[in-house]
Design a protein around this motif. Structure first.
Motif, short mmCIF file in Angstrom:
data_model
loop_
_atom_site.label_atom_id
_atom_site.label_comp_id
_atom_site.label_asym_id
_atom_site.label_seq_id
_atom_site.Cartn_x
_atom_site.Cartn_y
_atom_site.Cartn_z
N ALA A 94 5.11 5.33 5.79
CA ALA A 94 4.89 5.59 4.38
C ALA A 94 5.96 4.94 3.51
CB ALA A 94 4.86 7.08 4.13
N LEU A 148 -4.96 7.56 -2.16
CA LEU A 148 -6.17 8.10 -1.54
C LEU A 148 -7.28 8.24 -2.57
CD1 LEU A 148 -6.81 10.48 1.11
CD2 LEU A 148 -7.11 11.60 -1.06
N TYR A 179 0.65 4.33 0.91
CA TYR A 179 -0.17 5.33 1.63
C TYR A 179 0.32 6.75 1.41
CZ TYR A 179 0.27 1.21 4.70
OH TYR A 179 0.41 -0.03 5.19
N SER A 180 1.58 6.89 1.08
CA SER A 180 2.12 8.24 0.97
C SER A 180 1.66 8.91 -0.32
CB SER A 180 3.64 8.19 1.00
OG SER A 180 4.10 7.35 -0.03
N PHE A 198 0.84 -1.19 0.00
CA PHE A 198 0.00 0.00 0.00
C PHE A 198 0.88 1.24 0.00
CE2 PHE A 198 -3.79 -2.12 2.35
CZ PHE A 198 -4.19 -2.69 1.16
#
Lengths: 432, 307
Positions: free
Chosen positions: B12, A159, A153-154, A151
């Motif tokens: 992240a 998103l 996420y950054s 994933f």
């Protein structure tokens, strides 16, 4: 989920027969047949566009993106992203705006156009955001950010991808009661209705974030987008402009479907239609004002005055004056004079302004300094047109079968509204 | 704030050491012995490697291009590596060539042209790896930005985000991949030099710890002030990169991008991403409260109406 529930519901004789698994398929198959005249000019032309588009899509997957698009190492994103996805999603913003007005603020005046708007939003996400698959080099890997072991996420795109998926589900939940009415599943409908408020609240939250997220996508392209368009406020600008983009699209779209589906629309809707359009114009005007000031703050903070008198600066003025200032003036005149025609005309101008803005950020002002600029190939435009035609076909198919622009006779509206909302009942009485 | 931010970056998947080793201030990089112990570096005991390209030493033999071609199994170019005709026009990297040399006139010594390598810069905090939603592009603890091709979905958001336009795409393939220099990460992980450095006959490309390479570059500038333009390209660009360049003339004359700034690119989106959880908590609360209030209002009004 629905099929099992309906099997155990024999007492109400279903007029559609869709209360058994077998009956469900028989009913859906019978509904798949086209209604009305087949060889109309619209059908022939749009049919040819879709057919051509499908052939182009086959070529694209057989020989790669380079075979039919003008994408290059310098321009990784063309109009399939800049128009289909980025602009298409902005136009779908009418769904969450109207949901907010009807379900959260309880302005029931706008309820007659709500279902059609949400359906349009849902289809926009299915088709325009779905067109994203054509642009992906390896579309089968699109599930990776959802189920993948990695994933990112950054990433803003992570998103946006999740929000596209979740919001499409939310919109489906919001539309689902109409599907249950079409299939005549009263019990499922009851439960489906209970989910609406939750879906609306979740949907508005998701929309806020991914409408702005589409702008935030371009924040790392800071040295590639012309300074008149690049700003740290892109997310806020995208969010605010999605409000009037969505509303102007609803005004334009409802004006068209009001004519096309005239026979299906209930009389009280006809009576209130002008009032609804003027109300939405007021909303769009407010959002346009806010957006105009936000744009001016960016211009002043960035001290980009010297750039105004350059070719890109003139183009910037076209966007600001043509897409914001003129709509503000025209909407104001139209509202003061109760001129619905002028509202509809202005809505189209506003929508064009939004198209220009989104294309500017994603394509036109992107690497404006290069000698060899990107321009879409005819095939890219054709495929885009095909996607739009497919969306219209899907919309028409659903509206001519499901109670979208009207109420299902077996499920009158009063039943669905909370009993204490007397204002609405009064309004309905006065309208009829 | 710093702690939560550091944690976020760790989660992240951005090497935490990037923040510190690649610090924007020279003092931070030099005096970061303790600071560099934070994050991944602490766990792995590794600090970023880099490559120092001293363009004053490059003779334009294109050995690096050839070595890169062999190492990555790329198709043979139309013009052979021994030919100088490629220098007639400026080249960019392509899906078939991950590093390319370009020739520039030398104003100091006109008979000695300057050759500059162009390729992925391997940023300390890469925009591409941050942009990648499936972690196909990944910053390794050793420094290379590598590519996990099986995860890639081909969205090309990395290409939009990269300030150096390093990633290239196979547009003419029906099974396309992203193509760029990966700093021979397989060799670097084993402690070996990248193929291009190994092949360089003049020592123009030099491999080592990034921190030490910056010291070497500074030393060269200090000791030969007439020979070098006093600037290390890559030390601060985009928050610092693993590729570092020295030149005899101002770098802007060698087509180096001067508009990338010194802010690490991931920071451009962190503000937005940090707002997301807040919106996710506040919006539903606000919206539910608002819908409750508007319906309550109706309730009361209707009750009053009855009275």
């Amino acid at each position: 989920m629905g099929r099992n529930n309906t099997v155990a519901f024999p007492q109400a004789k279903s007029p559609t027969g869709a209360d058994t698994v077998k009956g469900f398929f028989r009913f859906v198959l019978s509904e798949l047949k086209p209604k009305g005249k087949i060889l109309t000019p619209f059908n022939v032309i749009s049919g040819m566009i879709i057919l051509g588009g499908l052939i182009l899509i086959v070529i694209r997957f057989a020989y790669g993106l380079g075979s039919i698009t003008n994408l290059s190492q310098e321009y990784p994103w063309g109009i399939w992203i800049g128009f289909d996805v980025v602009t298409g999603v902005a136009f779908a913003g009418g769904a969450y705006t109207l949901c907010f007005v009807v379900h959260i603020l309880n302005f029931k005046k706008y309820e007659p156009i709500l279902k059609a708007t949400v359906l349009n939003g849902f289809l926009a996400y299915c088709f325009y955001a779905g067109a994203l698959l054509l642009d992906l080099g390896r579309p089968w890997n699109v599930v990776n950010p959802i189920i993948g072991n990695a994933f990112g996420y950054s990433s803003v795109l992570f998103l946006v991808a999740w929000h596209f998926l979740l919001y499409t589900i939310c919109q489906f939940v919001e539309v689902f009661p109409a599907v249950t009415e079409w299939l005549y599943w009263p019990k499922v409908r009851k439960y489906a209705k209970l989910c609406t408020t939750g879906a609306v609240i979740f949907g508005i939250t998701l929309s806020t974030l991914h409408q702005s997220g589409l702008g935030a996508l371009f924040m790392m392209a800071s040295n590639k987008i012309h300074p008149l368009w690049y700003s740290g406020n892109i997310p806020i600008l995208f969010f605010v402009s999605s409000v009037f983009a969505g509303l102007s699209m609803v005004i334009a779209e409802s004006s068209i479907s009001h004519r096309v589906f005239r026979a299906q629309i209930s009389p009280h809707h006809h009576a209130s239609f002008n009032d609804i359009v003027l109300g939405m114009a007021k909303g769009a005007l407010g959002a346009l004002f806010a957006y105009f000031f936000l744009k001016m703050i960016d211009l002043i903070h960035g001290s980009h005055w010297s750039l105004i008198n350059t070719p890109m600066g003139h183009w910037y003025l076209v966007e600001i004056i043509g897409g914001i200032v003129i709509p503000i003036i025209l909407f104001t005149i139209a509202i003061l004079k109760n001129n619905v025609r002028l509202v509809q005309f202005t809505a189209v101008i506003t929508a064009l302004g939004v198209i220009i803005n989104r294309l500017n950020v994603s394509v036109i002002a992107f690497k404006w300094y290069l000698p060899n600029r990107y321009y879409p190939s005819w095939a890219e435009i054709w495929v885009t047109a095909a996607v739009i035609c497919m969306e219209i076909w899907a919309f028409r198919w659903i509206v001519s079968r499901m109670p979208i622009v009207n109420e299902h006779p077996a499920f009158p509206e009063e039943e669905t509204i909370h009993h204490k909302e007397t204002e609405v009942v009064q309004w309905k009485v006065s309208a009829s | 704030m710093t702690i939560s931010r550091r944690k976020f970056l760790e989660v992240a998947g951005i090497a935490g050491s990037a923040l510190l080793v690649g610090g924007r201030k020279p003092a931070a990089a030099a005096g970061s012995a303790q600071a560099a112990q934070v994050g991944h570096a602490e766990k792995s005991g590794v600090e970023f490697y880099g490559m120092l390209v001293d363009t004053t030493k490059c003779i334009g033999c294109r050995s690096c291009e050839e070595a890169c071609n062999e190492k990555n199994g790329l198709p043979k170019p139309e013009v052979s590596f021994s030919s100088d005709s490629v220098f007639e026009k400026k080249r960019d990297t392509t899906p078939e060539a991950f590093t390319v040399l370009n020739k520039y006139p030398n104003e100091k010594e006109p008979d000695k042209p300057i050759f500059v390598r162009k390729q992925c810069m391997h940023c300390n905090q890469p925009a591409c790896a941050t942009a990648c939603l499936v972690k196909a592009l990944e910053k390794t603890v050793e420094g290379p930005v590598k590519y996990n091709k099986d995860r890639c979905m081909g969205c090309r958001y990395c290409m939009v985000s990269c300030p150096f336009d390093a990633p290239k795409y196979e547009y003419n393939s029906n099974l396309p991949y992203l193509k760029k220099c990966v700093f021979c990460f397989d060799l670097v992980e084993k402690g070996e030099k990248p193929a291009c450095v190994e092949a360089c006959p003049e020592g123009a490309s030099m491999f080592g710890k990034r921190r030490e390479l910056i010291e070497i570059a500074r030393q060269r500038i200090y000791q030969n002030p007439d020979k070098y333009h006093p600037y290390i390209y890559g030390e601060h660009e985009a928050g610092g990169t693993s590729m570092l360049f020295l030149s005899s003339v101002p770098v802007e004359k060698l087509d180096f991008r001067m508009n990338v700034g010194t802010t690490p690119y991931p920071e451009k989106t962190t503000g937005f991403l940090y707002a997301v959880p807040h919106i996710f908590i506040l919006w539903p609360t606000f919206l539910y409260g608002l819908s409750y209030l508007t319906s309550q209002k109706n309730d009361k009004e209707s009750e009053h109406g009855k009275e």
